[in-house]
Design a protein around this motif. Structure first.
Motif, PDB file in Angstrom:
ATOM      1  N   VAL A  19     134.721 -63.101  28.285  1.00  0.00           N
ATOM      2  CA  VAL A  19     135.497 -62.587  27.164  1.00  0.00           C
ATOM      3  C   VAL A  19     135.373 -61.074  27.142  1.00  0.00           C
ATOM      4  O   VAL A  19     134.409 -60.509  27.674  1.00  0.00           O
ATOM      5  N   VAL A  20     136.360 -60.426  26.544  1.00  0.00           N
ATOM      6  CA  VAL A  20     136.323 -58.993  26.300  1.00  0.00           C
ATOM      7  C   VAL A  20     136.417 -58.821  24.787  1.00  0.00           C
ATOM      8  O   VAL A  20     137.336 -59.345  24.158  1.00  0.00           O
ATOM      9  N   GLN A  31     131.918 -59.432  28.801  1.00  0.00           N
ATOM     10  CA  GLN A  31     130.849 -60.368  29.117  1.00  0.00           C
ATOM     11  C   GLN A  31     130.572 -60.332  30.617  1.00  0.00           C
ATOM     12  O   GLN A  31     131.491 -60.362  31.424  1.00  0.00           O
ATOM     13  N   VAL A  32     129.288 -60.288  30.989  1.00  0.00           N
ATOM     14  CA  VAL A  32     128.936 -60.235  32.407  1.00  0.00           C
ATOM     15  C   VAL A  32     128.040 -61.395  32.853  1.00  0.00           C
ATOM     16  O   VAL A  32     127.651 -61.455  34.008  1.00  0.00           O
ATOM     17  N   LYS A  69     128.752 -55.507  29.249  1.00  0.00           N
ATOM     18  CA  LYS A  69     128.760 -54.119  29.731  1.00  0.00           C
ATOM     19  C   LYS A  69     129.900 -53.398  29.039  1.00  0.00           C
ATOM     20  O   LYS A  69     130.920 -53.989  28.687  1.00  0.00           O
ATOM     21  N   LEU A  70     129.722 -52.110  28.835  1.00  0.00           N
ATOM     22  CA  LEU A  70     130.730 -51.277  28.192  1.00  0.00           C
ATOM     23  C   LEU A  70     131.881 -51.053  29.148  1.00  0.00           C
ATOM     24  O   LEU A  70     131.669 -50.656  30.297  1.00  0.00           O
ATOM     25  N   GLU A  71     133.084 -51.336  28.713  1.00  0.00           N
ATOM     26  CA  GLU A  71     134.285 -51.117  29.505  1.00  0.00           C
ATOM     27  C   GLU A  71     134.741 -49.676  29.289  1.00  0.00           C
ATOM     28  O   GLU A  71     134.809 -49.211  28.157  1.00  0.00           O
ATOM     29  N   THR A  72     135.078 -49.006  30.362  1.00  0.00           N
ATOM     30  CA  THR A  72     135.607 -47.661  30.242  1.00  0.00           C
ATOM     31  C   THR A  72     137.120 -47.728  30.145  1.00  0.00           C
ATOM     32  O   THR A  72     137.743 -48.532  30.836  1.00  0.00           O
ATOM     33  N   PRO A  73     137.706 -46.910  29.284  1.00  0.00           N
ATOM     34  CA  PRO A  73     139.170 -46.932  29.153  1.00  0.00           C
ATOM     35  C   PRO A  73     139.840 -46.544  30.452  1.00  0.00           C
ATOM     36  O   PRO A  73     139.382 -45.665  31.172  1.00  0.00           O
ATOM     37  N   LYS A  74     140.934 -47.219  30.742  1.00  0.00           N
ATOM     38  CA  LYS A  74     141.703 -46.903  31.950  1.00  0.00           C
ATOM     39  C   LYS A  74     142.668 -45.757  31.637  1.00  0.00           C
ATOM     40  O   LYS A  74     143.323 -45.768  30.607  1.00  0.00           O
TER      41      LYS A  74
END
Length: 75
Positions: A19-20, A31-32, A69-74
């Motif tokens: 999930v995000v 989720q990792v 984990k923190l997602e970085t903006p694209k």
């Protein structure tokens, strides 16, 4: 990054293997690891994210946690 973050879920994107989670502080966490904890998360719910030995864990109100984990903006 701080060791502890408290926020509220704005939305959740469900995928077959993860999930995000989008939070009201503008952060997005992915989720990792396999965990049933992701099934108990709901929009509007308060969550905490804690760092333990370089790993981040997102926990909902019921105490279930999922490694994230923190997602970085694209761009």
């Amino acid at each position: 990054m701080p060791k502890h973050i408290a926020a509220r879920i704005v939305s959740i994107d469900h995928f077959p293997d993860y999930v995000v989670v989008h939070l009201d502080n503008q952060q997005t966490w992915k989720q990792v690891s396999d965990s049933s904890g992701s099934a108990t998360l709901h929009n509007g719910e308060s969550v905490t994210i804690d760092r333990e030995v370089g790993t981040y864990w997102l926990a909902g109100a019921k105490g279930d946690s999922v490694q994230v984990k923190l997602e970085t903006p694209k761009p």
